[in-house]
Scaffold this motif. Structure first.
Motif, PDB file in Angstrom:
ATOM      1  N   SER A   8       0.814  -1.217   0.000  1.00 19.25           N
ATOM      2  CA  SER A   8       0.000   0.000   0.000  1.00 19.25           C
ATOM      3  C   SER A   8       0.846   1.265   0.000  1.00 19.25           C
ATOM      4  O   SER A   8       1.899   1.340   0.632  1.00 19.25           O
ATOM      5  CB  SER A   8      -0.958  -0.001   1.202  1.00 19.25           C
ATOM      6  OG  SER A   8      -0.247  -0.147   2.408  1.00 19.25           O
ATOM      7  N   ALA A  10      -0.303   5.072   0.802  1.00 18.95           N
ATOM      8  CA  ALA A  10      -1.563   5.485   1.427  1.00 18.95           C
ATOM      9  C   ALA A  10      -1.562   6.917   1.921  1.00 18.95           C
ATOM     10  O   ALA A  10      -0.506   7.545   2.069  1.00 18.95           O
ATOM     11  CB  ALA A  10      -1.840   4.561   2.621  1.00 18.95           C
ATOM     12  N   ASP A  12      -2.864   8.367   5.481  1.00 20.89           N
ATOM     13  CA  ASP A  12      -3.253   7.890   6.812  1.00 20.89           C
ATOM     14  C   ASP A  12      -3.742   9.051   7.675  1.00 20.89           C
ATOM     15  O   ASP A  12      -3.089  10.103   7.733  1.00 20.89           O
ATOM     16  CB  ASP A  12      -2.041   7.287   7.542  1.00 20.89           C
ATOM     17  CG  ASP A  12      -1.592   5.950   6.972  1.00 20.89           C
ATOM     18  OD1 ASP A  12      -2.363   5.335   6.199  1.00 20.89           O
ATOM     19  OD2 ASP A  12      -0.473   5.517   7.312  1.00 20.89           O
ATOM     20  N   GLY A  27       1.340   4.088   4.350  1.00 22.90           N
ATOM     21  CA  GLY A  27       1.270   2.883   3.526  1.00 22.90           C
ATOM     22  C   GLY A  27       2.471   1.999   3.798  1.00 22.90           C
ATOM     23  O   GLY A  27       3.577   2.485   4.037  1.00 22.90           O
ATOM     24  N   PHE A  79      -5.461   4.727  -1.566  1.00 23.18           N
ATOM     25  CA  PHE A  79      -5.784   3.928  -0.374  1.00 23.18           C
ATOM     26  C   PHE A  79      -5.777   4.839   0.858  1.00 23.18           C
ATOM     27  O   PHE A  79      -4.858   5.648   1.038  1.00 23.18           O
ATOM     28  CB  PHE A  79      -4.735   2.816  -0.226  1.00 23.18           C
ATOM     29  CG  PHE A  79      -4.932   1.915   0.965  1.00 23.18           C
ATOM     30  CD1 PHE A  79      -5.663   0.742   0.853  1.00 23.18           C
ATOM     31  CD2 PHE A  79      -4.389   2.241   2.207  1.00 23.18           C
ATOM     32  CE1 PHE A  79      -5.849  -0.091   1.946  1.00 23.18           C
ATOM     33  CE2 PHE A  79      -4.567   1.416   3.308  1.00 23.18           C
ATOM     34  CZ  PHE A  79      -5.297   0.246   3.170  1.00 23.18           C
ATOM     35  N   TRP A  81      -6.350   5.008   5.185  1.00 22.94           N
ATOM     36  CA  TRP A  81      -6.483   4.267   6.455  1.00 22.94           C
ATOM     37  C   TRP A  81      -6.611   5.261   7.600  1.00 22.94           C
ATOM     38  O   TRP A  81      -5.922   6.291   7.627  1.00 22.94           O
ATOM     39  CB  TRP A  81      -5.267   3.368   6.669  1.00 22.94           C
ATOM     40  CG  TRP A  81      -5.325   2.602   7.974  1.00 22.94           C
ATOM     41  CD1 TRP A  81      -6.111   1.522   8.247  1.00 22.94           C
ATOM     42  CD2 TRP A  81      -4.566   2.879   9.161  1.00 22.94           C
ATOM     43  NE1 TRP A  81      -5.882   1.110   9.538  1.00 22.94           N
ATOM     44  CE2 TRP A  81      -4.948   1.920  10.115  1.00 22.94           C
ATOM     45  CE3 TRP A  81      -3.608   3.825   9.498  1.00 22.94           C
ATOM     46  CZ2 TRP A  81      -4.404   1.879  11.386  1.00 22.94           C
ATOM     47  CZ3 TRP A  81      -3.065   3.803  10.776  1.00 22.94           C
ATOM     48  CH2 TRP A  81      -3.456   2.827  11.708  1.00 22.94           C
ATOM     49  N   ARG A  92      -4.194  -0.874  18.630  1.00 20.89           N
ATOM     50  CA  ARG A  92      -4.840   0.242  17.942  1.00 20.89           C
ATOM     51  C   ARG A  92      -6.162  -0.210  17.366  1.00 20.89           C
ATOM     52  O   ARG A  92      -6.401  -1.402  17.167  1.00 20.89           O
ATOM     53  CB  ARG A  92      -3.938   0.768  16.827  1.00 20.89           C
ATOM     54  CG  ARG A  92      -3.831  -0.175  15.645  1.00 20.89           C
ATOM     55  CD  ARG A  92      -2.978   0.409  14.548  1.00 20.89           C
ATOM     56  NE  ARG A  92      -2.677  -0.581  13.545  1.00 20.89           N
ATOM     57  CZ  ARG A  92      -1.556  -0.608  12.834  1.00 20.89           C
ATOM     58  NH1 ARG A  92      -0.631   0.295  13.027  1.00 20.89           N
ATOM     59  NH2 ARG A  92      -1.368  -1.542  11.940  1.00 20.89           N
ATOM     60  N   ASN A 123       1.921  -6.122   3.283  1.00 18.83           N
ATOM     61  CA  ASN A 123       0.598  -6.620   3.625  1.00 18.83           C
ATOM     62  C   ASN A 123      -0.478  -6.264   2.587  1.00 18.83           C
ATOM     63  O   ASN A 123      -1.023  -5.175   2.633  1.00 18.83           O
ATOM     64  CB  ASN A 123       0.268  -6.025   5.003  1.00 18.83           C
ATOM     65  CG  ASN A 123      -1.181  -6.109   5.331  1.00 18.83           C
ATOM     66  OD1 ASN A 123      -1.857  -7.069   4.959  1.00 18.83           O
ATOM     67  ND2 ASN A 123      -1.679  -5.089   6.016  1.00 18.83           N
ATOM     68  N   MET A 147      -1.551  -9.668   7.745  1.00 19.14           N
ATOM     69  CA  MET A 147      -2.275  -9.136   8.910  1.00 19.14           C
ATOM     70  C   MET A 147      -3.448 -10.030   9.287  1.00 19.14           C
ATOM     71  O   MET A 147      -3.849 -10.913   8.506  1.00 19.14           O
ATOM     72  CB  MET A 147      -2.750  -7.702   8.644  1.00 19.14           C
ATOM     73  CG  MET A 147      -3.871  -7.611   7.637  1.00 19.14           C
ATOM     74  SD  MET A 147      -4.292  -5.914   7.189  1.00 19.14           S
ATOM     75  CE  MET A 147      -4.968  -5.313   8.723  1.00 19.14           C
ATOM     76  N   GLY A 244       3.341   2.244  11.073  1.00 21.90           N
ATOM     77  CA  GLY A 244       4.421   1.962  10.123  1.00 21.90           C
ATOM     78  C   GLY A 244       5.660   1.379  10.766  1.00 21.90           C
ATOM     79  O   GLY A 244       6.633   1.084  10.066  1.00 21.90           O
ATOM     80  N   GLY A 246       6.130  -1.557  11.985  1.00 17.85           N
ATOM     81  CA  GLY A 246       6.367  -2.914  11.491  1.00 17.85           C
ATOM     82  C   GLY A 246       6.980  -2.914  10.097  1.00 17.85           C
ATOM     83  O   GLY A 246       7.897  -3.692   9.807  1.00 17.85           O
ATOM     84  N   ASP A 247       6.497  -2.034   9.244  1.00 16.97           N
ATOM     85  CA  ASP A 247       7.017  -1.968   7.870  1.00 16.97           C
ATOM     86  C   ASP A 247       8.413  -1.362   7.844  1.00 16.97           C
ATOM     87  O   ASP A 247       9.252  -1.748   7.033  1.00 16.97           O
ATOM     88  CB  ASP A 247       6.068  -1.151   6.989  1.00 16.97           C
ATOM     89  CG  ASP A 247       4.662  -1.702   7.054  1.00 16.97           C
ATOM     90  OD1 ASP A 247       4.502  -2.904   6.768  1.00 16.97           O
ATOM     91  OD2 ASP A 247       3.745  -0.964   7.438  1.00 16.97           O
TER      92      ASP A 247
HETATM   93  P1  AMP Z   1       2.098  -1.032  10.521  1.00 13.81           P
HETATM   94  O1  AMP Z   1       1.875   0.010  11.600  1.00 13.81           O
HETATM   95  O2  AMP Z   1       3.534  -1.345  10.288  1.00 13.81           O
HETATM   96  O3  AMP Z   1       1.245  -2.225  10.711  1.00 13.81           O
HETATM   97  O4  AMP Z   1       1.595  -0.371   9.132  1.00 13.81           O
HETATM   98  C1  AMP Z   1       0.654   0.638   9.053  1.00 13.81           C
HETATM   99  C2  AMP Z   1       0.505   1.047   7.605  1.00 13.81           C
HETATM  100  O5  AMP Z   1      -0.201   0.024   6.900  1.00 13.81           O
HETATM  101  C3  AMP Z   1      -0.273   2.330   7.456  1.00 13.81           C
HETATM  102  O6  AMP Z   1       0.541   3.314   6.864  1.00 13.81           O
HETATM  103  C4  AMP Z   1      -1.489   1.966   6.578  1.00 13.81           C
HETATM  104  O7  AMP Z   1      -1.660   2.836   5.500  1.00 13.81           O
HETATM  105  C5  AMP Z   1      -1.191   0.569   6.071  1.00 13.81           C
HETATM  106  N1  AMP Z   1      -2.370  -0.293   6.149  1.00 13.81           N
HETATM  107  C6  AMP Z   1      -3.317  -0.343   7.128  1.00 13.81           C
HETATM  108  N2  AMP Z   1      -4.271  -1.280   6.829  1.00 13.81           N
HETATM  109  C7  AMP Z   1      -3.907  -1.836   5.634  1.00 13.81           C
HETATM  110  C8  AMP Z   1      -4.494  -2.845   4.778  1.00 13.81           C
HETATM  111  N3  AMP Z   1      -5.641  -3.469   5.082  1.00 13.81           N
HETATM  112  N4  AMP Z   1      -3.828  -3.145   3.634  1.00 13.81           N
HETATM  113  C9  AMP Z   1      -2.672  -2.527   3.317  1.00 13.81           C
HETATM  114  N5  AMP Z   1      -2.097  -1.562   4.066  1.00 13.81           N
HETATM  115  C10 AMP Z   1      -2.689  -1.205   5.211  1.00 13.81           C
END
Ligand code: AMP
Length: 323
Positions: A8, A10, A12, A27, A79, A81, A92, A123, A147, A244, A246-247
């Protein structure tokens, strides 16, 4: 080794006990790419809508990230969120998810993105992850995130995808949910058992050989067939926004491995990758969204690696224990 990431891109909206931000750049692919860009060349694949700003792409470009495969969908919305954190920043609530351009997304990788040696499947729907995996059959290292949503509604597909990657990076609760095992190590070992060591023509195993369990503010654990390793999170007095993390962790982990193409993927290399991942994630949570990592320097990363190293060492001084 160049890295391709699909996931993604995104906008947010995030509320934490320390403030609120609307429609900031986010994202999974964005957070991953910014972190990994400290280690190697990164190519981002994903859709955005007409509402996506040129300055957001410019930020990615300023870190040397290749955005040629960021597809702008005419008439589409990026996208979106919306999440909120309470005092316990480890949990959260998702208030809104608008798939927008992700709804009809069929990933088409350019020959440049396909030629990367390393692939990170952020994800997204596990069928889409497999479509991308199929387009990069020769990748030398493939890692995946997912996820709870996909474990709930597409578990079989996710298990099929996991069987086609080298490394799985999940939250500890997701690992337990995925395997139905109440214990983290047992859950990780179960996922390892979905791979077959040494069955590949080139002698490599098929399926996952590296499992990383993220534990939020408590750190992360690494489980392989050879061993176990864990690090605490870097201790911070001020955490503003964990979105973010985790990413960003995954970007540090995969980026570090990509930057060592000649080194055997040993326990030792993976442990250093864990340390770099931990440090990158620690910077991410200090400010909202991508703000902190966007102006992070290599020098700051090195300084915190040194501190993390010092605070996680202890001597094995022998002691005559009382029987
Ligand atoms: P994290 O906090 O590492 O889990 O990642 C959060 C990021 O994931 C945010 O920047 C969101 O934009 C993105 N995100 C949240 N839900 C989804 C989803 N269902 N699919 C893809 N990306 C997502």
């Amino acid at each position: 080794m160049p890295i391709t990431v699909v996931g993604s891109i995104a906008y947010d909206t995030v509320k934490t006990p320390f403030g609120e931000r609307e429609r900031m750049l986010g994202g999974a692919a964005v957070h991953f790419a910014l972190a990994a860009s400290f280690f190697d060349e990164v190519r981002v694949v994903g859709p955005v809508g007409e509402d996506f700003g040129e300055e957001q792409l410019a930020l990615l470009r300023s870190r040397g990230i290749d955005v040629a495969d960021v597809e702008r969908v005419a008439g589409g919305r990026t996208f979106f969120w919306h999440g909120e954190y309470g005092w316990d920043l480890n949990s959260r609530e998702t208030l809104d998810t608008q798939l927008g351009v992700f709804e009809g997304f069929a990933p088409k990788l350019s020959s440049r993105s396909r030629s990367s040696d390393v692939l990170f499947l952020a994800n997204i729907q596990p069928d889409l992850q497999r479509e991308v995996r199929a387009q990069m059959a020769d990748a030398r290292f493939v890692a995946l995130d997912s996820m709870n949503l996909w474990i709930d509604i597409a578990r079989d597909s996710l298990v099929q995808t996991i069987a086609q990657v080298d490394c799985v990076i999940l939250n500890d609760a997701e690992l337990r949910q995925l395997t139905g095992k109440p214990n983290l190590v047992a859950a990780a070992r179960e996922v390892l058992s979905w791979g077959a060591p040494g069955s590949h023509e080139d002698g490599r195993g098929r399926g996952p050989s590296v499992i990383v369990a993220k534990q939020g503010e408590y750190g992360a654990a690494l489980v392989t067939r050879e061993g176990f390793f864990a690090l605490p999170a870097y201790p911070l007095e001020t955490v503003i926004d964990p979105t973010g993390a985790g990413d960003t962790f995954a970007g540090g982990f995969v980026g570090y491995i990509a930057a060592h193409p000649e080194e055997e993927r040993s326990e030792e290399l993976l442990r250093r990758a864990m340390a770099h991942a931990t440090v990158l994630a620690s910077y991410n949570v200090e400010e909202f969204g991508t703000d902190r990592v966007a102006r992070l320097t290599g020098k700051e990363i090195v300084a915190r690696i040194g501190e993390l190293h010092a605070m996680t060492q202890f001597s094995g001084a022998p002691l005559a224990l009382r029987a």
